[in-house]
Design a protein around this motif. Structure first.
Motif, PDB file in Angstrom:
ATOM      1  N   ILE A  98      -8.155   7.667  -0.398  1.00  0.00           N
ATOM      2  CA  ILE A  98      -7.846   9.049  -0.037  1.00  0.00           C
ATOM      3  C   ILE A  98      -7.331   9.095   1.392  1.00  0.00           C
ATOM      4  O   ILE A  98      -7.894   8.469   2.297  1.00  0.00           O
ATOM      5  N   SER A  99      -6.259   9.845   1.582  1.00  0.00           N
ATOM      6  CA  SER A  99      -5.723  10.105   2.905  1.00  0.00           C
ATOM      7  C   SER A  99      -5.734  11.617   3.140  1.00  0.00           C
ATOM      8  O   SER A  99      -5.921  12.392   2.203  1.00  0.00           O
ATOM      9  N   LEU A 100      -5.548  12.011   4.378  1.00  0.00           N
ATOM     10  CA  LEU A 100      -5.461  13.426   4.734  1.00  0.00           C
ATOM     11  C   LEU A 100      -4.130  13.668   5.434  1.00  0.00           C
ATOM     12  O   LEU A 100      -3.549  12.749   5.998  1.00  0.00           O
ATOM     13  N   SER A 101      -3.670  14.929   5.417  1.00  0.00           N
ATOM     14  CA  SER A 101      -2.373  15.234   6.011  1.00  0.00           C
ATOM     15  C   SER A 101      -2.417  16.576   6.730  1.00  0.00           C
ATOM     16  O   SER A 101      -2.919  17.564   6.189  1.00  0.00           O
ATOM     17  N   VAL A 124       0.876  -1.176   0.000  1.00  0.00           N
ATOM     18  CA  VAL A 124       0.000   0.000   0.000  1.00  0.00           C
ATOM     19  C   VAL A 124       0.911   1.224   0.000  1.00  0.00           C
ATOM     20  O   VAL A 124       1.815   1.321   0.831  1.00  0.00           O
ATOM     21  N   VAL A 125       0.674   2.132  -0.936  1.00  0.00           N
ATOM     22  CA  VAL A 125       1.539   3.298  -1.070  1.00  0.00           C
ATOM     23  C   VAL A 125       0.729   4.560  -0.801  1.00  0.00           C
ATOM     24  O   VAL A 125      -0.281   4.808  -1.454  1.00  0.00           O
ATOM     25  N   SER A 126       1.177   5.312   0.180  1.00  0.00           N
ATOM     26  CA  SER A 126       0.555   6.592   0.515  1.00  0.00           C
ATOM     27  C   SER A 126       1.431   7.702  -0.054  1.00  0.00           C
ATOM     28  O   SER A 126       2.616   7.775   0.283  1.00  0.00           O
ATOM     29  N   ILE A 127       0.852   8.529  -0.925  1.00  0.00           N
ATOM     30  CA  ILE A 127       1.646   9.538  -1.629  1.00  0.00           C
ATOM     31  C   ILE A 127       1.088  10.931  -1.363  1.00  0.00           C
ATOM     32  O   ILE A 127      -0.074  11.208  -1.626  1.00  0.00           O
ATOM     33  N   LYS A 128       1.958  11.812  -0.851  1.00  0.00           N
ATOM     34  CA  LYS A 128       1.577  13.209  -0.647  1.00  0.00           C
ATOM     35  C   LYS A 128       1.909  14.014  -1.896  1.00  0.00           C
ATOM     36  O   LYS A 128       2.984  13.865  -2.470  1.00  0.00           O
ATOM     37  N   ILE A 176      -3.458  15.409  -0.360  1.00  0.00           N
ATOM     38  CA  ILE A 176      -2.849  16.735  -0.506  1.00  0.00           C
ATOM     39  C   ILE A 176      -2.090  16.997   0.790  1.00  0.00           C
ATOM     40  O   ILE A 176      -2.595  16.755   1.890  1.00  0.00           O
ATOM     41  N   ALA A 177      -0.856  17.472   0.670  1.00  0.00           N
ATOM     42  CA  ALA A 177       0.068  17.483   1.810  1.00  0.00           C
ATOM     43  C   ALA A 177      -0.309  18.478   2.906  1.00  0.00           C
ATOM     44  O   ALA A 177       0.091  18.310   4.052  1.00  0.00           O
ATOM     45  N   ARG A 178      -1.034  19.508   2.569  1.00  0.00           N
ATOM     46  CA  ARG A 178      -1.515  20.477   3.563  1.00  0.00           C
ATOM     47  C   ARG A 178      -2.878  20.982   3.090  1.00  0.00           C
ATOM     48  O   ARG A 178      -3.282  20.728   1.965  1.00  0.00           O
ATOM     49  N   VAL A 179      -3.559  21.716   3.943  1.00  0.00           N
ATOM     50  CA  VAL A 179      -4.864  22.280   3.585  1.00  0.00           C
ATOM     51  C   VAL A 179      -4.661  23.616   2.874  1.00  0.00           C
ATOM     52  O   VAL A 179      -3.982  24.507   3.399  1.00  0.00           O
ATOM     53  N   ASP A 180      -5.239  23.729   1.681  1.00  0.00           N
ATOM     54  CA  ASP A 180      -5.224  24.991   0.942  1.00  0.00           C
ATOM     55  C   ASP A 180      -6.432  25.799   1.395  1.00  0.00           C
ATOM     56  O   ASP A 180      -7.579  25.462   1.076  1.00  0.00           O
ATOM     57  N   LYS A 181      -6.182  26.890   2.126  1.00  0.00           N
ATOM     58  CA  LYS A 181      -7.275  27.688   2.696  1.00  0.00           C
ATOM     59  C   LYS A 181      -8.043  28.480   1.626  1.00  0.00           C
ATOM     60  O   LYS A 181      -9.088  29.052   1.914  1.00  0.00           O
ATOM     61  N   THR A 182      -7.516  28.527   0.396  1.00  0.00           N
ATOM     62  CA  THR A 182      -8.188  29.311  -0.648  1.00  0.00           C
ATOM     63  C   THR A 182      -9.216  28.490  -1.415  1.00  0.00           C
ATOM     64  O   THR A 182      -9.941  29.025  -2.248  1.00  0.00           O
ATOM     65  N   VAL A 183      -9.253  27.195  -1.169  1.00  0.00           N
ATOM     66  CA  VAL A 183     -10.212  26.307  -1.845  1.00  0.00           C
ATOM     67  C   VAL A 183     -10.971  25.532  -0.770  1.00  0.00           C
ATOM     68  O   VAL A 183     -10.341  24.988   0.141  1.00  0.00           O
ATOM     69  N   PRO A 184     -12.308  25.484  -0.827  1.00  0.00           N
ATOM     70  CA  PRO A 184     -13.032  24.685   0.171  1.00  0.00           C
ATOM     71  C   PRO A 184     -12.475  23.256   0.215  1.00  0.00           C
ATOM     72  O   PRO A 184     -12.324  22.616  -0.836  1.00  0.00           O
TER      73      PRO A 184
END
Length: 349
Positions: free
Chosen positions: A155-158, A83-87, A127-135
């Protein structure tokens, strides 16, 4: 094509982090890194099935290129078991997150271009961090489209907080959440995130479980020279815990944990640090949490020798051991932010 979205099940107790193989001032030869990945994924005792990659872990997709070569040189049947988790999803020039549809598509298509279509591992993208400019729910929706097409598997979160996790799980099943956790970085326990993820029973991928190399025997035994041996260009110099005055203060709890590891548990400090995380995983009645969700630490290690040092001496900790470790850190609090004051606002978003 499949539009059925499910969580990707992650086998085992550990994962393996590959950042140190390529995102470093002086990466080792690719052949050595490939040998190391083969060693850790096929070891009969502590072989891991979860490999953690980053699209931006080094210049010119070097992390993805390394993994592509590993897959091509490895047994195809073994590749299928991984299993490969990719940021991804960062603007590579600024390392800022870009959660737009255009950038998520560009990132995922780039990532999968390095993964052979036949006998491929399960792919989890985040996605490696949360982009505050996009919901955030929109960004997760863009990733979801690629799961529905069968291009990726999950899908993973970071580096997310409770609010972002709540938004994400309304859009799609979340396979895991990648967050920092170590004896020296327990913020996700203190801020209620561990309790929330445990309620949802979403596994945590614990990065930097050795606090970027601080929680090791070598650090304590060579504490006088530890900081001076870090290359000048290394990112660690920007982190609080690697500042001389803070490091000096943290040597007090560090040495006490070292003594506990060696004198009480007959193991190394790094093994104690990893054993502590494994003890928390699934723990019942921990600080008001009925049952802690699964936690998989992802230590790195660039050579088979380092891998054996990190993974090879795991010990069973008792509830009393947990209490004693907690008491050491209560009496000798760890100093410094996880990163630094400037970057603090980018974490747990």
């Amino acid at each position: 094509m499949s539009n059925q979205i499910e969580k990707v099940e992650i086998p085992g107790k550990f994962g393996y982090g590959t950042m140190s193989l390529t995102w470093t001032s002086n990466p080792q030869a690719e052949e050595k890194s490939i040998e190391t990945i083969k060693f850790i994924t096929s070891h009969p005792e502590f072989g891991v099935k979860l490999i953690n990659l980053g699209e931006f872990y080094g210049p010119n997709d070097s992390n993805l290129k390394l993994f592509e070569k590993f897959l091509k040189s490895n047994d195809p049947n073994l590749n299928e078991s991984l299993v490969v988790s990719i940021k991804g999803g960062l603007d590579v020039s600024t390392l800022r997150p870009d959660g737009s549809k255009e950038n998520i598509s560009k990132s995922i298509e780039n990532v999968v271009s390095y993964i052979p279509k036949e006998n491929r591992p399960k792919l989890i993208y985040e996605i490696a961090r949360v982009d505050k400019t996009v919901p955030y729910e929109d960004t997760i929706g863009y990733i979801k489209e690629y799961v529905e097409k069968g291009i990726i598997d999950g899908i993973s979160l970071s580096e997310v907080g409770k609010e972002s996790i709540a938004k994400a799980i309304k859009v799609a099943p979340i396979s895991c959440v990648e967050l920092e956790l170590s004896l020296f970085s327990q913020e996700l326990i203190d801020n209620g995130l561990l309790a929330y993820l445990s309620e949802q029973q979403i596994p945590i991928i614990a990065y930097s479980p050795l606090c970027r190399g601080i929680l090791t025997d070598s650090t304590v035994e060579n504490s006088d020279t530890f900081l001076t041996k870090i290359p000048e260009t290394d990112f660690k110099h920007h982190l609080d815990k690697f500042k001389p005055e803070i490091f000096k203060q943290n040597l007090i709890p560090l040495k006490k944990l070292y003594d506990f590891a060696h004198n009480v548990k007959n193991t190394s400090l790094e093994s104690l640090a990893l054993s502590w995380i494994l003890k928390l995983s699934g723990q019942k009645n921990f600080r008001g949490i009925e049952k802690v969700t699964r936690i998989l630490p992802i230590p790195s290690g660039s050579t088979p020798k380092r891998i054996e040092s990190n993974f090879g001496n795991i010990v069973e900790l008792t509830d009393e051991d947990l209490d004693e470790i907690e008491q050491i850190l209560k009496e000798n609090p760890v100093k410094g932010f996880r990163y630094n004051e400037q970057l603090e606002g980018t974490l747990f978003q």
